[in-house]
Write a protein that holds these residues in place. Structure first.
Motif, PDB file in Angstrom:
ATOM      1  N   LEU A   1       2.096   1.919  -3.515  1.00  0.00           N
ATOM      2  CA  LEU A   1       1.117   2.201  -4.565  1.00  0.00           C
ATOM      3  C   LEU A   1       0.665   3.657  -4.605  1.00  0.00           C
ATOM      4  O   LEU A   1       0.281   4.158  -5.662  1.00  0.00           O
ATOM      5  CB  LEU A   1      -0.113   1.313  -4.384  1.00  0.00           C
ATOM      6  CG  LEU A   1       0.048  -0.175  -4.717  1.00  0.00           C
ATOM      7  CD1 LEU A   1      -1.213  -0.937  -4.328  1.00  0.00           C
ATOM      8  CD2 LEU A   1       0.349  -0.373  -6.196  1.00  0.00           C
TER       9      LEU A   1
ATOM     10  N   THR B   1       3.266   0.746  -9.775  1.00  0.00           N
ATOM     11  CA  THR B   1       2.461  -0.289 -10.430  1.00  0.00           C
ATOM     12  C   THR B   1       3.264  -0.950 -11.551  1.00  0.00           C
ATOM     13  O   THR B   1       3.145  -2.156 -11.774  1.00  0.00           O
ATOM     14  CB  THR B   1       1.142   0.294 -10.989  1.00  0.00           C
ATOM     15  OG1 THR B   1       1.424   1.302 -11.950  1.00  0.00           O
ATOM     16  CG2 THR B   1       0.287   0.874  -9.871  1.00  0.00           C
TER      17      THR B   1
ATOM     18  N   THR C   1       0.829  -1.208   0.000  1.00  0.00           N
ATOM     19  CA  THR C   1       0.000   0.000   0.000  1.00  0.00           C
ATOM     20  C   THR C   1       0.859   1.251   0.000  1.00  0.00           C
ATOM     21  O   THR C   1       0.587   2.222  -0.712  1.00  0.00           O
ATOM     22  CB  THR C   1      -0.923   0.011   1.229  1.00  0.00           C
ATOM     23  OG1 THR C   1      -1.639  -1.222   1.301  1.00  0.00           O
ATOM     24  CG2 THR C   1      -1.911   1.165   1.154  1.00  0.00           C
TER      25      THR C   1
ATOM     26  N   LEU D   1      -4.898  -6.098  -8.286  1.00  0.00           N
ATOM     27  CA  LEU D   1      -3.609  -6.346  -7.643  1.00  0.00           C
ATOM     28  C   LEU D   1      -3.220  -7.820  -7.747  1.00  0.00           C
ATOM     29  O   LEU D   1      -2.087  -8.159  -8.095  1.00  0.00           O
ATOM     30  CB  LEU D   1      -3.672  -5.917  -6.174  1.00  0.00           C
ATOM     31  CG  LEU D   1      -2.355  -5.878  -5.413  1.00  0.00           C
ATOM     32  CD1 LEU D   1      -1.437  -4.813  -5.960  1.00  0.00           C
ATOM     33  CD2 LEU D   1      -2.612  -5.640  -3.924  1.00  0.00           C
TER      34      LEU D   1
ATOM     35  N   VAL E   1      -2.119   7.660  -7.300  1.00  0.00           N
ATOM     36  CA  VAL E   1      -1.483   6.373  -7.597  1.00  0.00           C
ATOM     37  C   VAL E   1      -0.125   6.595  -8.259  1.00  0.00           C
ATOM     38  O   VAL E   1      -0.002   7.365  -9.209  1.00  0.00           O
ATOM     39  CB  VAL E   1      -2.383   5.513  -8.520  1.00  0.00           C
ATOM     40  CG1 VAL E   1      -1.684   4.207  -8.881  1.00  0.00           C
ATOM     41  CG2 VAL E   1      -3.712   5.230  -7.839  1.00  0.00           C
TER      42      VAL E   1
ATOM     43  N   TYR F   1      -8.482   4.376  -6.394  1.00  0.00           N
ATOM     44  CA  TYR F   1      -7.493   3.447  -6.940  1.00  0.00           C
ATOM     45  C   TYR F   1      -6.914   3.894  -8.286  1.00  0.00           C
ATOM     46  O   TYR F   1      -5.961   3.284  -8.782  1.00  0.00           O
ATOM     47  CB  TYR F   1      -8.114   2.065  -7.137  1.00  0.00           C
ATOM     48  CG  TYR F   1      -8.738   1.489  -5.884  1.00  0.00           C
ATOM     49  CD1 TYR F   1      -7.992   1.305  -4.733  1.00  0.00           C
ATOM     50  CD2 TYR F   1     -10.074   1.104  -5.860  1.00  0.00           C
ATOM     51  CE1 TYR F   1      -8.555   0.770  -3.589  1.00  0.00           C
ATOM     52  CE2 TYR F   1     -10.647   0.568  -4.722  1.00  0.00           C
ATOM     53  CZ  TYR F   1      -9.891   0.404  -3.596  1.00  0.00           C
ATOM     54  OH  TYR F   1     -10.446  -0.131  -2.460  1.00  0.00           O
TER      55      TYR F   1
ATOM     56  N   ASP G   1      -1.439  -5.588   1.193  1.00  0.00           N
ATOM     57  CA  ASP G   1      -2.100  -4.341   0.812  1.00  0.00           C
ATOM     58  C   ASP G   1      -3.396  -4.205   1.582  1.00  0.00           C
ATOM     59  O   ASP G   1      -4.198  -5.144   1.637  1.00  0.00           O
ATOM     60  CB  ASP G   1      -2.388  -4.332  -0.693  1.00  0.00           C
ATOM     61  CG  ASP G   1      -3.310  -3.199  -1.096  1.00  0.00           C
ATOM     62  OD1 ASP G   1      -2.975  -2.041  -0.775  1.00  0.00           O
ATOM     63  OD2 ASP G   1      -4.363  -3.465  -1.696  1.00  0.00           O
TER      64      ASP G   1
END
Length: 696
Positions: A358, A384, A355, A414, A379, A374, A407
């Protein structure tokens, strides 16, 4: 249900669902979006995320492969050559670099000066006689206006002086190296039943325990208890023991606190011989700030491995955050993955702090209540991209490897394969489950527990992802928190855990401990995890040696003797966990994807659900037992295969496990059938359907 956050959305019209479905069925739409039409507004963001990863892979690997690219450990660091030694380091801001050590009295000498190559790389070649196995070494790194001692970033063995506590790298080339015995192990092919463990605190004595002790004492215990996967914490070197291994300093060095690299290899080799997979906690989310033994200001700059400014410091962890947009950093981290998988034959990883990686705000204080959270500007696309490449690389190296994301945000995709538009993890940690149990135990009396709510919270997950379910992990065992058994029994654990000491508080705690673990494990969405010692209700907390406790090891160990003592009640929990795990393993329960709700009775606090041929019935009622309680089912014959009320597990043997149980029609033969059971208070049972109606 695809997300626990979407209950209001699911009440909208079916026609809208169908129209969205038609819009997203184009061949270029990722399967991630096709499987969840509520992701349709974020299609561009998901597609762009995929493109970013592909572009970065092409940039890094060119016409080769990620596997070839992730080979930095074969070039950087210290290596034995045919005619001597070679050591290389990346330090673009350095002006001079010297190798210092026990072989030259820790002095800068001309023959130990590195030569600059291209792109910030430095190299030193030495004759065979100028360096030997066991020598201590470090770098003397110079940059504009200053210099400092540094442990090489790619060092594969780092030791700490027991008197001065100073860290140094150590030459580790003992002859031909470790000879692997088991070369046939392909990894666990079924659902992981994970035993989370810490080498140093795995023994009973007040000290730091070793790889050899774990191999000799713990591996047979884990195997006998039915687990198929060992998850090892704190393997990469870390300067502060009390960090639980999460403030890493040397990413390529297995911690010397526990022994030598070859002793770790032998541990993994023998685990494989037993059929146990071994995965490790890998910490690529941040690094310790230490500058001598860590990567902090390695070449005199903060920005070599990490972001500059506030983005480069984690506000909650007092650590530095990697810059995943920098190719050299991605090279370092991907090579680290390949190193552990190939050099030590680990079978996968549990990625810590996902987490935090991200999101630019690290997910701190964020509720994550909708999909906008998200895919917005919070982000970190570099992160990612890194996860996509890392998971792709892991599968290239080991087909049956395990990749788990820690996470708490619930980011969609994910744990969806890369080819389907996801980030490629095999599992995500079901972090809401232990939080739910803590909240329930703390805030509600037993007669306020709602069985339907329990079932919902344990089974609510995205349909396209698998999770690692667990009632508690090491997080709940640390000082400042409480394990489930301690929340249930508290101080009575000190006075009433002998079998000849009746105590209603202890009886309640033992009964609920078994039920909580059984319902968590048997509703698990793909895998199950237990932390070392929690299976038998290890008393008290974990507190590493530190100044505040007088550097004591009294709470940094595991008291196996109380689990093995037939006079103590801990054996009941230990034996139950063993039988539960064997039941799940032998019947391949977690390969059955569907956990089918059968019934709930809120006032009675009775819950029933099916998984394959198995019926699970829980009576959470604290005071009321029920006779001839009817469970609505199809016609069939059942046999009790596991029962928390068994005397073997500290129960009262109120359930007859020897007789078959038949469903009975409520009226005529075609009417609703009911399985009539005796359900003692605070008990659960598992029944297997052993006979099917004949088909005419």
């Amino acid at each position: 249900m695809n997300s626990p956050h979407l209950t209001p959305i699911l009440l909208t019209s079916l026609s809208l669902c169908l129209s969205l479905g038609k819009k997203i069925m184009g061949k270029n739409i990722p399967r991630l979006v096709q499987d969840d039409m509520w992701l349709q507004p974020y299609t561009d963001a998901i597609v762009n995320r995929i493109k970013a990863a592909r572009t970065k892979e092409k940039e890094l690997a060119g016409d080769t492969s990620l596997y070839d690219f992730a080979s930095g450990h074969l070039y950087f660091g210290l290596h034995k050559t045919t005619d001597g030694w070679a050591i290389r380091e990346w330090a673009p801001n350095a002006t001079y670099l010297f190798l210092i050590g026990s072989f030259n009295n820790w002095e800068e000498q001309k023959k130990y000066a590195f030569e600059p190559l291209q792109n910030g790389v430095w190299e030193l070649r030495l004759k065979d006689s100028e360096l030997r196995h066991g020598d201590l070494y470090a770098l003397s790194m110079h940059w504009a206006l200053d210099y400092g001692k540094r442990i090489p970033a790619w060092a594969n063995y780092v030791v700490q002086d027991p008197e001065t506590h100073v860290f140094n790298a150590q030459v580790w080339y003992p002859g031909n190296g470790y000879e692997w015995v088991n070369n046939e192990f392909k990894g666990v092919t079924g659902p992981p039943l994970i035993y989370e463990a810490h080498i140093g605190m795995s023994g009973e004595e007040g000290c730091v325990h070793t790889y050899n002790e774990f191999r000799e004492n713990m591996l047979p215990r884990i195997k006998a208890n039915g687990y198929n996967t060992v998850q090892l914490m704190a393997i990469p070197e870390h300067p502060y023991y009390g960090s639980f291994g999460y403030h890493v300093s040397s990413f390529f060095a297995p911690s010397s606190r526990f022994g030598t690299p070859d002793e770790l290899r032998q541990l993994i080799d023998e685990a494989h011989e037993m059929g146990l997979a071994v995965i490790m906690d890998i910490v690529h989310s941040h690094a310790v700030k230490n500058e001598i033994e860590g990567l902090g200001k390695y070449d005199g700059t903060r920005y070599q491995f990490f972001h500059e400014g506030g983005r480069g410091e984690h506000p909650a962890w007092d650590s530095y955050c990697f810059n995943y947009g920098k190719n050299e950093v991605v090279h370092f981290l991907l090579s680290n993955i390949k190193y552990w998988l190939e050099e030590f034959r680990f079978d996968g990883f549990r990625f810590d702090g996902v987490t935090s990686m991200l999101y630019f705000d690290h997910g701190l204080g964020k509720a994550f209540t909708g999909y906008d959270d998200y895919f917005g500007g919070n982000v970190d696309t570099d992160a990612t991209t890194y996860f996509t490449l890392a998971n792709k690389l892991i599968k290239q190296i080991k087909k049956n490897s395990i990749s788990i994301a820690e996470d708490m945000s619930g980011m969609p995709g994910l744990a969806v394969p890369v080819k389907h538009g996801g980030l490629g993890f095999d599992y995500r940690m079901a972090m809401g489950v232990p939080d739910y149990w803590i909240k329930l135990i703390k805030e509600k009396k037993d007669d306020e527990w709602e069985v339907g709510d329990i079932f919902y919270n344990l089974t609510s997950k995205r349909l396209d992802e698998k999770v690692v379910s667990y009632a508690e992990s090491h997080d709940q065992a640390l000082v400042g928190d409480k394990t489930i058994i301690f929340r249930l029994i508290d101080k009575e654990m000190y006075y009433s855990m002998r079998k000849d000491q009746p105590n209603l508080t202890v009886d309640r705690g033992i009964a609920l401990h078994k039920m909580i673990r059984l319902i968590t494990a048997t509703t698990a969405g793909g895998a199950y995890l237990n932390f070392m010692g929690n299976e038998f209700g290890h008393p008290e907390w974990i507190d590493f040696p530190r100044e505040g406790n007088g550097w004591s090891y009294s709470h940094c160990r595991r008291l196996w003797s109380i689990a093995d003592d037939p006079e103590l009640k801990y054996t009941w929990l230990y034996d139950f966990d063993k039988e539960m795990i064997h039941f799940i393993s032998e019947h391949k329960l977690l390969t059955i994807p569907s956990v089918d709700f059968v019934m709930e009775n809120k006032p009675d606090k009775v819950l029933a659900y099916h998984r394959g041929l198995f019926l699970f019935v829980f009576n959470f009622n604290p005071t009321h037992s029920f006779t001839d309680y009817g469970i609505p089912l199809g016609a069939g014959k059942y046999k009790v295969v596991l029962n928390t009320d068994s005397g073997r597990f500290g129960g009262q043997d109120r359930v007859d496990e020897d007789i078959p149980y038949y469903t009975l029609p409520s009226g005529g033969l075609t009417s609703q059938h009911y399985l009539k059971l005796y359900l003692p208070a605070r008990t659960a049972m598992v029944l297997k359907k052993i006979d099917f109606p004949k088909v005419k």
